[in-house]
Design a protein around this motif. Structure first.
Motif, PDB file in Angstrom:
ATOM      1  N   ASP A 236       0.792  -1.245   0.000  1.00 43.65           N
ATOM      2  CA  ASP A 236       0.000   0.000   0.000  1.00 43.65           C
ATOM      3  C   ASP A 236       0.819   1.288   0.000  1.00 43.65           C
ATOM      4  OD1 ASP A 236       0.910   0.066   2.604  1.00 43.65           O
ATOM      5  OD2 ASP A 236      -1.067   0.146   3.524  1.00 43.65           O
ATOM      6  N   ILE A 237       2.132   1.184  -0.072  1.00 46.87           N
ATOM      7  CA  ILE A 237       2.943   2.407   0.024  1.00 46.87           C
ATOM      8  C   ILE A 237       2.695   3.304  -1.199  1.00 46.87           C
ATOM      9  CG2 ILE A 237       5.304   3.314   0.205  1.00 46.87           C
ATOM     10  CD1 ILE A 237       5.975   0.616   1.678  1.00 46.87           C
ATOM     11  N   GLY A 238       2.761   2.705  -2.386  1.00 49.88           N
ATOM     12  CA  GLY A 238       2.523   3.486  -3.606  1.00 49.88           C
ATOM     13  C   GLY A 238       1.094   3.992  -3.676  1.00 49.88           C
ATOM     14  N   LYS A 239       0.160   3.130  -3.304  1.00 45.34           N
ATOM     15  CA  LYS A 239      -1.265   3.525  -3.321  1.00 45.34           C
ATOM     16  C   LYS A 239      -1.499   4.706  -2.384  1.00 45.34           C
ATOM     17  CE  LYS A 239      -4.019   1.836  -0.533  1.00 45.34           C
ATOM     18  NZ  LYS A 239      -4.295   2.346   0.819  1.00 45.34           N
ATOM     19  N   ASN A 240      -0.874   4.655  -1.195  1.00 50.06           N
ATOM     20  CA  ASN A 240      -1.051   5.763  -0.241  1.00 50.06           C
ATOM     21  C   ASN A 240      -0.474   7.061  -0.795  1.00 50.06           C
ATOM     22  OD1 ASN A 240      -2.168   3.922   1.480  1.00 50.06           O
ATOM     23  ND2 ASN A 240      -0.376   3.714   2.798  1.00 50.06           N
ATOM     24  N   LEU A 241       0.652   6.946  -1.487  1.00 47.52           N
ATOM     25  CA  LEU A 241       1.253   8.153  -2.076  1.00 47.52           C
ATOM     26  C   LEU A 241       0.321   8.753  -3.127  1.00 47.52           C
ATOM     27  CD1 LEU A 241       5.015   7.331  -2.636  1.00 47.52           C
ATOM     28  CD2 LEU A 241       4.068   9.218  -1.320  1.00 47.52           C
ATOM     29  N   VAL A 242      -0.227   7.865  -3.970  1.00 47.43           N
ATOM     30  CA  VAL A 242      -1.151   8.356  -5.004  1.00 47.43           C
ATOM     31  C   VAL A 242      -2.341   9.045  -4.324  1.00 47.43           C
ATOM     32  CG1 VAL A 242      -2.668   7.685  -6.913  1.00 47.43           C
ATOM     33  CG2 VAL A 242      -0.436   6.596  -6.667  1.00 47.43           C
ATOM     34  N   ALA A 243      -2.870   8.406  -3.262  1.00 47.83           N
ATOM     35  CA  ALA A 243      -4.026   8.986  -2.563  1.00 47.83           C
ATOM     36  C   ALA A 243      -3.694  10.392  -2.041  1.00 47.83           C
ATOM     37  CB  ALA A 243      -4.441   8.078  -1.410  1.00 47.83           C
ATOM     38  N   MET A 244      -2.525  10.531  -1.441  1.00 48.64           N
ATOM     39  CA  MET A 244      -2.168  11.827  -0.848  1.00 48.64           C
ATOM     40  C   MET A 244      -1.943  12.903  -1.909  1.00 48.64           C
ATOM     41  SD  MET A 244       0.079  10.976   2.532  1.00 48.64           S
ATOM     42  CE  MET A 244       1.139   9.698   1.938  1.00 48.64           C
ATOM     43  N   ILE A 245      -1.298  12.508  -3.014  1.00 53.99           N
ATOM     44  CA  ILE A 245      -1.017  13.499  -4.062  1.00 53.99           C
ATOM     45  C   ILE A 245      -2.322  13.907  -4.756  1.00 53.99           C
ATOM     46  CG2 ILE A 245       0.231  13.939  -6.236  1.00 53.99           C
ATOM     47  CD1 ILE A 245       2.193  13.642  -3.977  1.00 53.99           C
ATOM     48  N   VAL A 246      -3.216  12.956  -4.953  1.00 54.36           N
ATOM     49  CA  VAL A 246      -4.493  13.297  -5.595  1.00 54.36           C
ATOM     50  C   VAL A 246      -5.304  14.207  -4.665  1.00 54.36           C
ATOM     51  CG1 VAL A 246      -6.687  12.352  -6.429  1.00 54.36           C
ATOM     52  CG2 VAL A 246      -4.555  11.258  -7.090  1.00 54.36           C
TER      53      VAL A 246
ATOM     54  N   GLY B  37      -4.062  16.271  -2.551  1.00 52.19           N
ATOM     55  CA  GLY B  37      -3.386  17.565  -2.664  1.00 52.19           C
ATOM     56  C   GLY B  37      -3.699  18.264  -3.968  1.00 52.19           C
ATOM     57  N   GLY B  38      -4.165  17.505  -4.952  1.00 55.40           N
ATOM     58  CA  GLY B  38      -4.546  18.089  -6.242  1.00 55.40           C
ATOM     59  C   GLY B  38      -5.969  18.621  -6.226  1.00 55.40           C
ATOM     60  N   GLY B  39      -6.618  18.580  -5.064  1.00 53.21           N
ATOM     61  CA  GLY B  39      -7.945  19.186  -4.941  1.00 53.21           C
ATOM     62  C   GLY B  39      -9.099  18.206  -5.048  1.00 53.21           C
ATOM     63  N   TRP B  40      -8.816  16.909  -4.927  1.00 55.63           N
ATOM     64  CA  TRP B  40      -9.860  15.892  -5.038  1.00 55.63           C
ATOM     65  C   TRP B  40     -10.201  15.312  -3.673  1.00 55.63           C
ATOM     66  CZ3 TRP B  40     -12.152  14.086  -9.645  1.00 55.63           C
ATOM     67  CH2 TRP B  40     -11.690  14.744 -10.791  1.00 55.63           C
ATOM     68  N   GLU B  41     -11.456  14.919  -3.491  1.00 53.70           N
ATOM     69  CA  GLU B  41     -11.810  14.160  -2.292  1.00 53.70           C
ATOM     70  C   GLU B  41     -11.395  12.712  -2.542  1.00 53.70           C
ATOM     71  OE1 GLU B  41     -15.941  14.228  -1.129  1.00 53.70           O
ATOM     72  OE2 GLU B  41     -15.594  12.709   0.411  1.00 53.70           O
ATOM     73  N   VAL B  42     -10.621  12.163  -1.638  1.00 60.59           N
ATOM     74  CA  VAL B  42     -10.136  10.796  -1.845  1.00 60.59           C
ATOM     75  C   VAL B  42     -10.782   9.838  -0.850  1.00 60.59           C
ATOM     76  CG1 VAL B  42      -8.106   9.301  -1.773  1.00 60.59           C
ATOM     77  CG2 VAL B  42      -7.951  11.542  -2.836  1.00 60.59           C
ATOM     78  N   VAL B  43     -11.324   8.761  -1.380  1.00 59.43           N
ATOM     79  CA  VAL B  43     -11.881   7.706  -0.532  1.00 59.43           C
ATOM     80  C   VAL B  43     -10.954   6.509  -0.699  1.00 59.43           C
ATOM     81  CG1 VAL B  43     -13.856   6.182  -0.152  1.00 59.43           C
ATOM     82  CG2 VAL B  43     -14.224   8.560  -0.888  1.00 59.43           C
ATOM     83  N   ASP B  44     -10.257   6.161   0.386  1.00 58.01           N
ATOM     84  CA  ASP B  44      -9.267   5.092   0.309  1.00 58.01           C
ATOM     85  C   ASP B  44      -9.874   3.801   0.862  1.00 58.01           C
ATOM     86  OD1 ASP B  44      -7.097   3.423   0.449  1.00 58.01           O
ATOM     87  OD2 ASP B  44      -5.751   4.907   1.325  1.00 58.01           O
TER      88      ASP B  44
END
Ligand code: B1M
Length: 222
Positions: A116-126, A128-135
């Protein structure tokens, strides 16, 4: 006003979380993204301005540097943490509807896979890009993605896989999702994937890194 937004951007780019954070050494003892974001909002900067003029451009810089191999996972993690420290102050405004996000992005590591390390990074960057993220976490099955689509109509979904065995599970997830919700945008990523595989399984977009995912998501709403 502009000065504090620039300072917040600098904190996110440098990974300066808060005043007590010793990283980066040349900013030791200074306010970080946490304190500055609170000061900005208390001082009358709108949540939208903080997001659009402070955080989003900074995370874009970070994401692009990572794509160009100018920074690496540890630096990107620190930036993502600084961004999260600022986002903490914005959450109440999103919940009340006073500030809007670009859309909802549902992400998960596919069934059978616990990386999940890469997935978590993608979640955080998205985020930060102004999206609501549901993990949805790891080991996520097609039904869970479908439930999320029903809960967040119009959302886009992201599938991550790190194993050559579990990347095959993406195929059935994409099939099940598209069969029910053909218009749902499906992004895929993870070390063993490539564009060819993405096309083969019928997903909409493959990104090798988090910034590519943000750029694609942004292109779906502009
Ligand atoms: Co695992 N593991 N692992 N592992 N592990 C690999 C992936 C492996 C390559 C190691 C190796 O053999 N050299 C190998 C896979 C081989 C293969 O499939 N061909 C492997 C294996 C075999 C296994 C086990 C089967 C080992 C065993 O038990 N016998 C087992 C499987 C468990 C399971 O999932 N069911 C296993 C377990 C583990 C740990 C639990 C110990 C741990 C995971 C901890 C965790 O994630 N919380 C682990 C780790 C850490 C690794 C390595 C060392 C590092 C993976 C990583 O986090 N990379 C890895 C070897 C390696 O890569 N050097 C390895 C950093 C991360 C930031 O990169 O995830 O690629 P990545 O994400 C990138 C991009 O891919 C992209 O953005 C990120 C940032 O750039 N990206 C997306 C990712 N998802 C995206 C989604 C998008 C867009 C972009 O849109 C939706």
């Amino acid at each position: 006003m502009e000065v504090i937004l620039k300072k917040i951007s600098k904190c996110v780019e440098a990974g300066k979380i808060d005043k007590i954070s010793p990283y980066p050494p040349d900013m030791k003892g200074q306010d970080g993204a946490d304190e500055l974001s609170k000061t900005a909002l208390d001082g009358g900067i709108s949540p939208t301005q903080l997001l659009d003029e402070g955080l989003v451009p900074a995370m874009e810089v970070v994401g692009n540097k990572f794509s160009r191999n100018e920074i690496f996972v540890p630096q990107m993690l620190m930036s993502a943490k600084a961004m999260s420290a600022a986002m903490k102050h914005l959450r109440p405004y999103f919940q009340s509807g006073a500030a809007k996000r670009k859309g909802v992005f549902v992400i998960g590591t596919v069934c059978g896979d616990l990386h999940d390390i890469g997935k978590n990074l993608v979640a955080m960057i998205v985020e930060g890009g102004g999206w609501e993220v549901v993990d949805l976490g790891v080991d996520v099955k097609a039904e869970q993605f479908i439930e999320a689509i029903e809960k967040y109509p119009g959302c886009s979904i992201g599938l991550s896989a790190l194993l050559t065995t579990t990347m095959e599970n993406m195929k059935s997830i994409v099939f099940d999702v598209k069969e029910k919700y053909s218009k749902t945008q499906i992004l895929v990523g993870g070390a063993p994937l490539n564009e060819e595989f993405c096309a083969k399984i019928g997903a909409d977009f493959y990104s090798p890194d988090p910034q590519g995912a943000v750029s694609y998501l942004n292109s779906t709403v502009s």
